[in-house]
Design a protein around this motif. Structure first.
Motif, PDB file in Angstrom:
ATOM      1  N   GLU A 183       0.822  -1.212   0.000  1.00 22.35           N
ATOM      2  CA  GLU A 183       0.000   0.000   0.000  1.00 22.35           C
ATOM      3  C   GLU A 183       0.856   1.261   0.000  1.00 22.35           C
ATOM      4  OE1 GLU A 183      -3.219   0.001   2.842  1.00 22.35           O
ATOM      5  OE2 GLU A 183      -3.155  -2.181   2.912  1.00 22.35           O
ATOM      6  N   GLY A 184       1.767   1.344  -0.938  1.00 24.56           N
ATOM      7  CA  GLY A 184       2.694   2.458  -0.970  1.00 24.56           C
ATOM      8  C   GLY A 184       2.441   3.428  -2.106  1.00 24.56           C
ATOM      9  N   GLY A 185       3.129   4.524  -2.021  1.00 24.87           N
ATOM     10  CA  GLY A 185       3.070   5.531  -3.061  1.00 24.87           C
ATOM     11  C   GLY A 185       4.286   6.427  -2.974  1.00 24.87           C
ATOM     12  N   ASP A 186       4.405   7.332  -3.933  1.00 26.11           N
ATOM     13  CA  ASP A 186       5.510   8.284  -3.895  1.00 26.11           C
ATOM     14  C   ASP A 186       5.066   9.607  -4.500  1.00 26.11           C
ATOM     15  OD1 ASP A 186       6.122   8.308  -6.846  1.00 26.11           O
ATOM     16  OD2 ASP A 186       6.654   6.233  -6.437  1.00 26.11           O
ATOM     17  N   GLU A 187       5.689  10.646  -4.026  1.00 28.80           N
ATOM     18  CA  GLU A 187       5.449  12.006  -4.516  1.00 28.80           C
ATOM     19  C   GLU A 187       6.807  12.673  -4.691  1.00 28.80           C
ATOM     20  OE1 GLU A 187       2.560  13.559  -5.187  1.00 28.80           O
ATOM     21  OE2 GLU A 187       1.257  11.932  -4.535  1.00 28.80           O
ATOM     22  N   TRP A 188       6.937  13.461  -5.750  1.00 33.85           N
ATOM     23  CA  TRP A 188       8.161  14.206  -6.005  1.00 33.85           C
ATOM     24  C   TRP A 188       7.899  15.671  -5.668  1.00 33.85           C
ATOM     25  CZ3 TRP A 188       8.981  18.301  -9.394  1.00 33.85           C
ATOM     26  CH2 TRP A 188      10.302  18.684  -9.576  1.00 33.85           C
ATOM     27  N   VAL A 189       8.854  16.296  -4.986  1.00 34.49           N
ATOM     28  CA  VAL A 189       8.789  17.740  -4.734  1.00 34.49           C
ATOM     29  C   VAL A 189      10.097  18.366  -5.204  1.00 34.49           C
ATOM     30  CG1 VAL A 189       7.099  17.611  -2.862  1.00 34.49           C
ATOM     31  CG2 VAL A 189       9.526  17.490  -2.319  1.00 34.49           C
ATOM     32  N   GLU A 190      10.016  19.611  -5.677  1.00 38.02           N
ATOM     33  CA  GLU A 190      11.158  20.200  -6.379  1.00 38.02           C
ATOM     34  C   GLU A 190      12.257  20.772  -5.504  1.00 38.02           C
ATOM     35  OE1 GLU A 190      10.557  23.893  -8.610  1.00 38.02           O
ATOM     36  OE2 GLU A 190       8.537  23.930  -7.792  1.00 38.02           O
ATOM     37  N   ASP A 191      11.966  21.101  -4.239  1.00 45.64           N
ATOM     38  CA  ASP A 191      13.001  21.655  -3.366  1.00 45.64           C
ATOM     39  C   ASP A 191      12.579  21.506  -1.910  1.00 45.64           C
ATOM     40  OD1 ASP A 191      11.090  23.692  -2.961  1.00 45.64           O
ATOM     41  OD2 ASP A 191      12.069  25.026  -4.389  1.00 45.64           O
ATOM     42  N   PHE A 192      13.467  21.917  -0.988  1.00 39.83           N
ATOM     43  CA  PHE A 192      13.169  21.713   0.430  1.00 39.83           C
ATOM     44  C   PHE A 192      11.967  22.518   0.882  1.00 39.83           C
ATOM     45  CE2 PHE A 192      13.569  21.906   5.006  1.00 39.83           C
ATOM     46  CZ  PHE A 192      13.808  20.563   5.298  1.00 39.83           C
ATOM     47  N   GLU A 193      11.795  23.716   0.366  1.00 42.38           N
ATOM     48  CA  GLU A 193      10.622  24.520   0.732  1.00 42.38           C
ATOM     49  C   GLU A 193       9.340  23.815   0.302  1.00 42.38           C
ATOM     50  OE1 GLU A 193       8.116  27.346   2.287  1.00 42.38           O
ATOM     51  OE2 GLU A 193      10.223  26.940   2.732  1.00 42.38           O
ATOM     52  N   SER A 194       9.327  23.216  -0.880  1.00 42.18           N
ATOM     53  CA  SER A 194       8.163  22.453  -1.344  1.00 42.18           C
ATOM     54  C   SER A 194       7.943  21.222  -0.469  1.00 42.18           C
ATOM     55  CB  SER A 194       8.346  22.024  -2.794  1.00 42.18           C
ATOM     56  OG  SER A 194       8.460  23.149  -3.636  1.00 42.18           O
TER      57      SER A 194
END
Length: 74
Positions: A45-56
């Motif tokens: 039951e997993g997933g992943d999300e990408w964020v562009e920088d530490f603030e995001s």
């Protein structure tokens, strides 16, 4: 506090009870992959999300209202 490369358990907020691990990607500046799963081996039951920088990344945790326990996970 958001820890990189450490497994944590989401104690409250969206996905409560699941595990989370943040991986830093080799971009310049670094971007991040946020992995979630029902188990600490990240097999179910997993997933992943990408964020562009530490603030995001910080905003991602804030919007999900995550309180994460980074210690004594197992």
């Amino acid at each position: 506090m958001i820890k990189i490369g450490v497994v944590g358990r989401i104690e409250s907020g969206d996905d409560q009870g699941k595990f989370v691990k943040v991986q830093e990607l080799a971009d310049e500046p670094p971007s991040y992959l946020v992995l979630t799963a029902a188990d600490d081996a990240f097999m179910t039951e997993g997933g992943d999300e990408w964020v562009e920088d530490f603030e995001s990344l910080r905003q991602f945790f804030e919007e999900a209202r995550w309180v994460v326990s980074w210690e004594n996970v197992g």
